[in-house]
Design a protein around this motif. Structure first.
Motif, PDB file in Angstrom:
ATOM      1  N   THR C  57      41.791  49.740  38.329  1.00  0.00           N
ATOM      2  CA  THR C  57      42.699  50.054  37.070  1.00  0.00           C
ATOM      3  C   THR C  57      42.767  51.824  37.209  1.00  0.00           C
ATOM      4  OG1 THR C  57      41.511  48.233  35.823  1.00  0.00           O
ATOM      5  CG2 THR C  57      42.433  49.962  34.560  1.00  0.00           C
ATOM      6  N   ASP C 174      48.109  44.712  35.948  1.00  0.00           N
ATOM      7  CA  ASP C 174      46.785  44.996  36.185  1.00  0.00           C
ATOM      8  C   ASP C 174      45.927  43.643  35.737  1.00  0.00           C
ATOM      9  OD1 ASP C 174      44.203  45.920  36.743  1.00  0.00           O
ATOM     10  OD2 ASP C 174      44.084  47.335  35.167  1.00  0.00           O
ATOM     11  N   GLU C 175      45.526  42.725  36.700  1.00  0.00           N
ATOM     12  CA  GLU C 175      45.002  41.609  36.626  1.00  0.00           C
ATOM     13  C   GLU C 175      45.686  40.775  35.672  1.00  0.00           C
ATOM     14  OE1 GLU C 175      40.897  41.138  37.182  1.00  0.00           O
ATOM     15  OE2 GLU C 175      40.632  43.404  37.813  1.00  0.00           O
TER      16      GLU C 175
HETATM   17 MG   LIG Z   1      40.220  46.883  36.072  1.00  0.00          MG
END
Ligand SMILES: [Mg+2]
Ligand SMILES: Nc1ncnc2c1ncn2[C@@H]1O[C@H](COP(=O)(O)OP(=O)(O)O)[C@@H](O)[C@H]1O
Lengths: 290, 274, 338
Positions: C57, C174-175
């Motif tokens: 992140t 992000d994910e």
């Molecule tokens: Mg993360």
């Protein structure tokens, strides 16, 4: 499990909810990185609103602060701090836990009685409000030289009135918490708005007699009116309102007691209903900010 | 030139986009009519009756009603402007705003305009109902000046709100308490319920940093040309308000840039729960 | 098409200043990213694979102009993210899985429309893209629903749709499938793949801690741990490193002295998990012959063999091989699906 032990269980759960919430409320209230800021906060708000009254009074009644009407106004205003604080403390909990901390849904999932949880969260607010009330009164006596004599007051009447009124306030807070549960967050605080409105009806800053007759009836039907009247009589040892003067001290206490009981029942029922609606409509974890 | 037109397009659209939730939000959730209009009206009424209890001259009722109407703006600036970026951070919108190729000023402006429009509805309601209920009569001679004062007051006030927004974001959760801290004292020093000059010359001058102070004072003078309760000459107050408008908007712009740089450097401003 | 890099980093690093606790004098720091050199080609679907806290992140925040690096340099579409962030923002968008966007009182459609305005889209274009994306994420019938009435998964889908509205050159995810159910994840992954394949020049950087997701989607994967990139290659090439190794999974009755396995000659990596009532042992062996010694050791330790399985190498094995430990016991919904 027998009915008896279920009852005991409920009782324990309620007591625990109350304790946990009191502790949590205090953590939140006292979560100040700067104690200095906390002091300013505890002083600035109440003193500012007291000063608004002082200036309004000064602009018009060029006279001194020793006038009985001013002592009457100032005292009512000081104790009125409790009204906003306690009601906000309880009803804002719903909004804050839901929308800011996002924990309301977990509280609902936990084996906690939300009703008592809310009351507990009000305790911390009551404590900070007490600081504000004391400071406001001290400011009045020391700086404005209002001749209150708290030693010579009618102690029995004062304390009985005081605690009954706080109880009633907390229960009104629960009613508002119910409303908060089923409405969106708005810019202001619900508790604050209601407290502001009640300010008009219960003769906090002027004798009820000034209001037009229909509004007087509203005032006479509010427990807060009797609460303030009781406190004033206890401290000032006289009633300045011709409308309320005929009511004896005992009747005032009886009215407060009755109101607290009625509010207790009403708040239980109403909060249940709001909860039910909130669950039905899925409002327990809504985010309504815009 | 092409870039300018592109940026202007984004700017204007951003203002429109961000003001939309403010406008529509009011319409969707009708409970504000009760909480944000009716209840404040009652609170304002309480102050009217204080003056009645004191046998004050009739124009004081008008002063209070006007002050009551203006409280709506002050509360809106505090609770929906000053604390807003903080809320946006907590809900995760802030980073989405920051990665967009738009002006941050436009986002705040959108918020402000939406809030202003919504609040004006409340203020007008309080003003109209208050005037009707208490037989308030104004004798306006100079409508142009009145409108000018009003607009300048709002521009400066919301500019101040934008400055607060950046500051409050930096202060995090403390901002909450600060907003509460500002609420009542400003009612006092800006003279919401009594003519500000009673606070004395220097306090009044100090209070003029809050645009509502001179805004209210000037409007009162314009609404009651005969009454002698004004603090400074209306023209001076207008000049000060114009100055504050420019100053606050420029400062707000600076603060936003500074806040963003700080945010990127320290990396904590897009992190929640602080 | 020019061989320009969509993303390029040189020695990129980020150190966080941690809050000082009472009593501590020296300020604490945390190195979240260290010396990251990477090059993502235009048109590539690039994956960052690493466990929680690896710095994924942080890297995305730097590349999306939300965070400044404390060392090194990064270019997005050839533009320096520190020098000209606004120019970078015109070309990118970002979606964080597990998050939502906008305001609860607005409908899905209105929320998405609001975000299109921040990119200066005309209402007609905005409308078209919103319709298209709502179709993709399967929220078309919810367009008029106020977003606070959406389920968590639906809110995530709305946010996913938002990321594509400005038709970014480079998209950061992000994910993206964090916490979504298997079917929804499937749909989103398929779309992501199509989006990159069918639109020349579009680049996508995706972080994940799901191995299979990285394996299935990405042209190239960088394995990241503790802020450093340990390896970067196509999934096939990464796994090829373990081609000559043998990978076994054993389940046994609870074992006590399992430590001794790592001392056996021929065992290159070894990981153990206790799972409801039995022990799971994962081995990367230099050759199959070592297995006999392991089975002996199990018996000597008083354990019984419950199952034995020889596996093809996965990216997790690559990670284990590189780092010496697994990804942890959480997850992985993808394995259910297989
Ligand atoms: Mg993360
Ligand atoms: N704003 C911050 N301040 C301090 N430490 C942070 C901050 N953001 C992330 N970290 C730390 O940096 C490391 C990497 O975090 P992150 O990039 O979020 O990892 P990932 O996304 O791979 O799970 C973690 O140890 C995390 O705790």
């Amino acid at each position: 499990m027998s009915t008896e032990s279920i009852k005991m269980n409920n009782w324990h759960e309620s007591a625990r909810s109350f304790r946990v919430a009191t502790w949590l409320g205090w953590q939140i209230e006292s979560n100040w990185t700067e104690p200095f800021l906390f002091m300013i906060y505890a002083i600035a708000r109440p003193v500012a609103s007291a000063l608004i009254l002082v200036f309004m009074y000064m602009v018009i009644a060029q006279g001194g602060m020793g006038h009985p009407l001013f002592a009457y106004i100032y005292l009512g205003n000081a104790f009125y701090i409790y009204v906003a604080s306690v009601m906000i403390g309880i009803s804002w909990t719903v909004t804050d836990d839901r929308e800011h901390y996002g924990i309301l849904k977990y509280i609902y999932a936990a084996p906690i009685q939300v009703y008592f949880y809310l009351l507990g969260r009000g305790v911390a607010k009551t404590l900070t409000a007490t600081v504000a009330v004391v400071i406001t009164l001290a400011f009045g006596m020391l700086v404005l030289r209002i001749p209150y004599d708290f030693l010579a007051m009618n102690h029995a009447l004062f304390w009985a009135t005081f605690f009954l009124g706080l109880g009633a306030l907390a229960l009104m807070g629960i009613l508002l918490a119910g409303v908060a549960l089923i409405t969106a967050r708005h810019s202001g605080f619900i508790g604050e708005a209601v407290a502001g409105a009640l300010y008009l009806f219960c003769g906090a800053v002027f004798p009820l007699d000034v209001l037009p007759q229909p509004l007087q009836y509203i005032g006479l039907s509010l427990p807060l009116t009797y609460w303030l009247e009781g406190l004033r009589r206890a401290v000032l040892r006289e009633s300045i309102s011709p409308l309320l003067a005929p009511i004896s001290n005992e009747i005032i206490l009886v009215i407060l007691l009755g109101a607290t009981l009625v509010l207790g029942l009403a708040s239980l029922g109403f909060y249940r209903w709001c909860e039910h609606r909130a669950k039905e409509k899925g409002l327990i974890d809504m985010q309504t900010m815009y | 030139m092409k870039n300018f037109r592109r940026d202007l397009n984004i700017f204007l659209r951003t203002v429109r986009g961000r003001s939309y939730p403010r406008l529509i939000g009011m319409q969707r959730e009708k409970s504000w009519i009760f909480f944000d209009t009716f209840l404040p009206l009652l609170a304002t009424t309480a102050y009217v009756f204080i003056y009645r209890a004191l046998n004050a001259p009739p124009e004081f009722t008008g002063f209070v009603v006007l002050g009551g109407a203006m409280t709506a703006y002050w509360l809106n600036v505090l609770w929906s402007m000053a604390t807003q970026l903080y809320w946006e951070k907590e809900t995760g919108n802030l980073s989405l705003y920051l990665i967009a190729p738009t002006s941050r000023m436009a986002i705040l402006l959108g918020m402000a305009l939406g809030g202003m429009a919504a609040t004006t509805l409340r203020a007008v309601t309080v003003l109209l109902l208050g005037s009707l209920l208490f037989d308030v009569t104004f004798s306006v001679e100079n409508w142009g000046a009145l409108l000018l004062v009003f607009v300048l007051t709002l521009v400066a006030l919301y500019g101040l709100g934008m400055i607060f927004a950046s500051l409050f974001l930096l202060w995090g959760r403390e901002a909450w308490h600060l907003a509460q801290l500002f609420q009542e004292p400003v009612f006092l020093i800006s003279g919401f319920y009594f003519p500000v000059r009673n606070l004395g010359f220097w306090v009044s001058i100090g209070a003029s940093i809050i645009p509502i102070t001179f805004g209210l004072d000037a409007m009162r003078q314009l609404l009651y040309p005969q009454a002698q309760w004004g603090f400074l000459d209306v023209n001076i107050e207008i000049a000060v308000l114009a100055l504050l408008s420019v100053l606050f908007l420029v400062l707000a712009h600076r603060m936003l840039l500074w806040m963003e740089t700080l945010a990127r450097r320290e990396g904590r401003l897009t992190v929640r729960g602080q | 098409m020019s061989q320009r890099f969509a993303i390029q980093t040189e020695g990129l690093g980020r150190v966080y200043q941690l809050k000082r606790k009472r009593g501590e004098t020296a300020p604490k720091t945390l190195v979240a990213l260290e010396g990251v050199d990477s090059e993502v080609k235009q048109g590539e679907l690039f994956g960052l694979l690493g466990p929680n806290g690896a710095g994924k992140t942080t890297l995305i925040k730097i590349l999306t102009t939300l965070l400044l690096p404390t060392s090194g340099r990064a270019l997005v579409d050839g533009i320096d993210i520190v020098q000209d962030p606004q120019e970078v923002r015109r070309r990118i968008n970002m979606v964080s899985g597990g998050e939502t966007c906008g305001y609860g009182l607005l409908t899905v459609e209105e929320n998405l429309w609001m975000f299109t305005q921040f990119y200066g889209l005309t209402d007609r274009v905005a409308r078209e893209r919103i319709n298209e994306m709502l179709e993709v994420v399967g929220l078309s019938d919810r367009r008029k629903t106020k977003s606070h009435f959406l389920s968590t998964g639906m809110k995530q889908k709305m946010n996913f749709a938002r990321g594509f509205l400005n038709d970014p050159q480079i998209l950061f995810l992000d994910e993206p499938t964090l916490g979504l159910d298997v079917q929804t994840s499937r749909v989103l992954r398929d779309f992501v793949k199509r989006w990159v394949r069918e639109r020349p020049g579009k680049t996508l950087l995706l972080t994940t801690h799901y191995m299979a997701e990285a394996d299935e989607l990405c042209d190239r994967v960088a394995i990241i741990d503790k802020g450093k990139i340990l390896a970067c290659d196509t999934p096939a090439n990464l796994k090829r490193r373990l081609q000559r190794a043998s990978i076994f999974k054993l389940q046994t009755t609870p074992l006590e002295m399992s430590n001794r396995f790592s001392d056996l000659p021929g065992v290159s990596k070894f990981i153990e998990h206790q799972r409801n009532g039995h022990t799971e042992l994962n081995f990367i062996l230099e050759n199959e012959n070592v297995l006999v010694k392991i089975l002996d050791a199990v018996q000597a330790g008083g354990g019984h063999l419950l199952s034995l399985e020889k596996r093809e190498p996965t990216l997790e094995d690559v990670f284990i091989d590189l780092v010496g430990r697994g990804f942890g016991d959480e997850e992985t919904p993808l394995e259910v699906e297989k």
